[in-house]
Scaffold this active site. Sequence first.
Site, PDB file in Angstrom:
ATOM      1  N   CYS A 280       0.841  -1.202   0.000  1.00  0.00           N
ATOM      2  CA  CYS A 280       0.000   0.000   0.000  1.00  0.00           C
ATOM      3  C   CYS A 280       0.878   1.255   0.000  1.00  0.00           C
ATOM      4  CB  CYS A 280      -0.937  -0.010   1.207  1.00  0.00           C
ATOM      5  SG  CYS A 280      -2.002   1.449   1.203  1.00  0.00           S
TER       6      CYS A 280
ATOM      7  N   ASN B 139       0.603  -9.084 -10.969  1.00  0.00           N
ATOM      8  CA  ASN B 139      -0.493  -8.105 -10.894  1.00  0.00           C
ATOM      9  C   ASN B 139      -0.070  -6.760 -11.498  1.00  0.00           C
ATOM     10  OD1 ASN B 139      -1.375  -5.827  -8.416  1.00  0.00           O
ATOM     11  ND2 ASN B 139      -2.954  -6.719  -9.712  1.00  0.00           N
TER      12      ASN B 139
ATOM     13  N   ASP C 149      -2.273  -3.877 -14.393  1.00  0.00           N
ATOM     14  CA  ASP C 149      -2.685  -3.530 -15.754  1.00  0.00           C
ATOM     15  C   ASP C 149      -3.225  -4.707 -16.565  1.00  0.00           C
ATOM     16  OD1 ASP C 149      -1.897  -0.977 -15.153  1.00  0.00           O
ATOM     17  OD2 ASP C 149       0.016  -1.110 -16.196  1.00  0.00           O
TER      18      ASP C 149
HETATM   19  C1  LIG Z   1      -8.943   1.992  -5.167  1.00  0.00           C
HETATM   20  C2  LIG Z   1      -7.867   0.975  -4.913  1.00  0.00           C
HETATM   21  C3  LIG Z   1      -7.768   0.377  -3.659  1.00  0.00           C
HETATM   22  C4  LIG Z   1      -6.760  -0.560  -3.394  1.00  0.00           C
HETATM   23  N1  LIG Z   1      -6.697  -1.151  -2.160  1.00  0.00           N
HETATM   24  C5  LIG Z   1      -5.753  -2.106  -1.920  1.00  0.00           C
HETATM   25  C6  LIG Z   1      -5.729  -2.825  -0.675  1.00  0.00           C
HETATM   26  O1  LIG Z   1      -6.553  -2.636   0.217  1.00  0.00           O
HETATM   27  N2  LIG Z   1      -4.729  -3.749  -0.517  1.00  0.00           N
HETATM   28  C7  LIG Z   1      -3.791  -4.010  -1.495  1.00  0.00           C
HETATM   29  O2  LIG Z   1      -2.910  -4.854  -1.309  1.00  0.00           O
HETATM   30  N3  LIG Z   1      -3.830  -3.370  -2.679  1.00  0.00           N
HETATM   31  C8  LIG Z   1      -4.778  -2.439  -2.914  1.00  0.00           C
HETATM   32  N4  LIG Z   1      -4.838  -1.839  -4.138  1.00  0.00           N
HETATM   33  C9  LIG Z   1      -3.896  -2.270  -5.207  1.00  0.00           C
HETATM   34  C10 LIG Z   1      -4.529  -3.374  -6.060  1.00  0.00           C
HETATM   35  O3  LIG Z   1      -4.739  -4.543  -5.298  1.00  0.00           O
HETATM   36  C11 LIG Z   1      -3.618  -3.705  -7.269  1.00  0.00           C
HETATM   37  O4  LIG Z   1      -2.367  -4.135  -6.767  1.00  0.00           O
HETATM   38  C12 LIG Z   1      -3.390  -2.510  -8.189  1.00  0.00           C
HETATM   39  O5  LIG Z   1      -4.602  -1.812  -8.425  1.00  0.00           O
HETATM   40  C13 LIG Z   1      -2.786  -2.942  -9.535  1.00  0.00           C
HETATM   41  O6  LIG Z   1      -3.633  -3.852 -10.196  1.00  0.00           O
HETATM   42  P1  LIG Z   1      -4.609  -3.409 -11.414  1.00  0.00           P
HETATM   43  O7  LIG Z   1      -3.756  -2.684 -12.420  1.00  0.00           O
HETATM   44  O8  LIG Z   1      -5.168  -4.697 -11.920  1.00  0.00           O
HETATM   45  O9  LIG Z   1      -5.631  -2.480 -10.812  1.00  0.00           O
HETATM   46  C14 LIG Z   1      -5.826  -0.896  -4.416  1.00  0.00           C
HETATM   47  C15 LIG Z   1      -5.951  -0.294  -5.667  1.00  0.00           C
HETATM   48  C16 LIG Z   1      -6.936   0.627  -5.937  1.00  0.00           C
HETATM   49  C17 LIG Z   1      -7.029   1.237  -7.311  1.00  0.00           C
END
Ligand SMILES: Cc1cc2nc3c(=O)[nH]c(=O)nc-3n(C[C@H](O)[C@H](O)[C@H](O)COP(=O)(O)O)c2cc1C
Length: 328
Positions: A105, A205, A207
């Site tokens: 995070c 993970n 995109d």
């Molecule tokens: C609004 C939002 C909230 C997120 N909350 C968390 C979370 O609580 N814990 C975590 O490990 N990652 C969190 N992430 C990261 C996502 O789990 C992920 O790693 C990141 O969005 C990249 O993946 P994506 O490109 O498929 O969205 C969050 C991302 C977004 C956009």
Amino acid sequence: MKIGSVSLSSPVLLAPMAGITDFPFRKTVKNFGAGLVVSEMVASRTVLEAIKHEKIRQRLHFFEAQREAGPVSVQLVGYDPSIMAEAARFNEQLGVDLLDINMGCPVKKVVNTEAGAALMKDETLAANIIRAVVDAVRIPVTVKMRLGWDQNTQNAASLAKIAENEGAAAVTVHGRTRSQFYEGRADWEAIGDVKKAVSLPVIGNGDVVTETDAQNLLKISGCDAVMVGRGAWGKPWILHHMGKFLAGGTVPPPPTGEELYQVVLAHMALILDYYGAYRGVRIARKHLSWYSKGRTGSAPFRAAVNACDSEGELLKLVEHFKEVEAAD
Ligand SMILES: Cc1cc2nc3c(=O)[nH]c(=O)nc-3n(C[C@H](O)[C@H](O)[C@H](O)COP(=O)(O)O)c2cc1C
């Protein structure tokens, strides 16, 4: 794919997202099919408060309902090994199947307490947390991290090795550094360097939005599974479609018309049931806007959604999806 003793039906997992992957959304995704869904992060101190206070404990009754949506993984965020261990034990007693430790995070409020991505800068503390949580429970423990703190300190491979030595069952790597937040492209090749460094399952993970993205991430990184975050907004079926594509099956077209209406209606009903009308309407707004994205008439629809203030208005708006066809 297996994470420790837990078998997953598909190598496509839903990412934890604070404010988004609540029980209604996780259940909606799981109803289509997904390998695993992970809770929004929960502060380990909050979990301990729940143990002490009956009132907060009552709020955790939803855990039983969560199990309906398949294996439950709860993500803990914190910096104190003994508090994390105690929170882990409590979750195990509630019946959680897997525990994930947040080491990715990027937000200031979290990293300023030495939690989340800040743990990537302190491998000793990270190791102590993983060991404490692993020793506290019998269920598998996973770690979710980024590539590193910034471009000059990309230590995900080293932290993944530490996780493996301390007894973690899998790691997830978001292909960005903390400094990048959500900017730039996720680096799937760098995730591959982590995969090469360890023998435990690695989940890639960042995109992954389309079926082809899922395939490409797996091909480029050599990962065992893929985790999807923002790509699932307004498309709870996409993880199922990715799973089909990866298995060489026929991918159905995205739902439209009456079928789409039923999906959105069921999701809205879960939200209203879970949060009640007042909070439910407010939480439903962003999901409705995402469902309409890229479809005909989405701009005026979104304006109406933002002005919507009651359960009745909300359900009326959902009827919009009976008429919309495929995304433009
Ligand atoms: C609004 C939002 C909230 C997120 N909350 C968390 C979370 O609580 N814990 C975590 O490990 N990652 C969190 N992430 C990261 C996502 O789990 C992920 O790693 C990141 O969005 C990249 O993946 P994506 O490109 O498929 O969205 C969050 C991302 C977004 C956009």
